[in-house]
Write a protein that holds these residues in place. Sequence first.
Motif, mmCIF file in Angstrom:
data_model
loop_
_atom_site.group_PDB
_atom_site.id
_atom_site.type_symbol
_atom_site.label_atom_id
_atom_site.label_comp_id
_atom_site.label_asym_id
_atom_site.label_seq_id
_atom_site.Cartn_x
_atom_site.Cartn_y
_atom_site.Cartn_z
ATOM 1 N N CYS A 41 57.109 10.363 78.130
ATOM 2 C CA CYS A 41 56.384 11.362 79.666
ATOM 3 C C CYS A 41 54.879 12.352 79.099
ATOM 4 C CB CYS A 41 57.344 11.955 79.566
ATOM 5 S SG CYS A 41 58.082 13.291 78.733
ATOM 6 N N GLU A 61 64.848 8.542 77.732
ATOM 7 C CA GLU A 61 63.261 8.902 78.625
ATOM 8 C C GLU A 61 64.016 9.939 79.868
ATOM 9 O OE1 GLU A 61 61.029 8.888 76.623
ATOM 10 O OE2 GLU A 61 61.060 7.103 75.360
ATOM 11 N N VAL A 108 60.077 4.029 83.914
ATOM 12 C CA VAL A 108 60.153 3.579 82.714
ATOM 13 C C VAL A 108 60.431 1.955 82.368
ATOM 14 C CG1 VAL A 108 61.127 4.255 80.173
ATOM 15 C CG2 VAL A 108 60.773 6.489 81.566
ATOM 16 N N LEU A 110 65.353 4.065 73.004
ATOM 17 C CA LEU A 110 64.539 4.692 74.586
ATOM 18 C C LEU A 110 65.147 5.532 74.911
ATOM 19 C CD1 LEU A 110 61.893 2.570 76.031
ATOM 20 C CD2 LEU A 110 61.895 3.711 73.774
#
Length: 171
Positions: free
Chosen positions: A78, A106, A140, A104
């Motif tokens: 981000c 996120e 994402v 990940l």
Amino acid sequence: MIFFSGLNLDKYEGSQLSSLTLLDISEGMLNEAKRRVAGLENLQGVPVTIITADATKDLVDRFGNQSFDTVVDSFSLCVMGSEGAIQCLEQMSQIVKSTGQVLLLENSRSDNSLLGIYQDATAETAAMVGGKGCVYNQNVGALIRRTGCLAVQEERSYAAGLFRAYVCVRS
Ligand SMILES: C[S@@+](CC[C@H](N)C(=O)[O-])C[C@H]1O[C@@H](n2cnc3c(N)ncnc32)[C@H](O)[C@@H]1O
């Protein structure tokens, strides 16, 4: 390999790790990580390497292809912007082994339409004012797909999609 200051380093099972590489672009964050590692029981005896580098461009040159079993990132895409995030994902896809995983966790745009609209309306301002550059409405999944070199094996959504966890492999 992990990028970060080490907020969740206490969650790692040291007995499962042959080594650990911590990477961030900020020496300040890594100094925090260094202090944290020294005090953590679970990482006693694990060889830890701490590296300052830019994850959008330095990973392959620094580590070479297929050099890690697992690459982890939490809450960093981000702050890299869309193009930076894609470059980082591409770098991660190259340094992870063909049998390995990129994990990940996120910030992401919510599935709830009202929340998503609110995020879209506030993301840029929030990033500039107190958000430390974090643009919290990234899609994402779309960024991962745009790389063309990572496939999502598993996706989990938390808090109506404000946070998402991905297990990715090389494709
Ligand atoms: C919101 S913080 C997340 C910190 C940490 N990953 C965590 O989960 O607590 C974002 C981190 O990304 C790092 N960062 C930003 N751009 C980067 C880059 N191009 N390469 C490596 N790290 C970067 C920042 O220095 C910062 O430590």
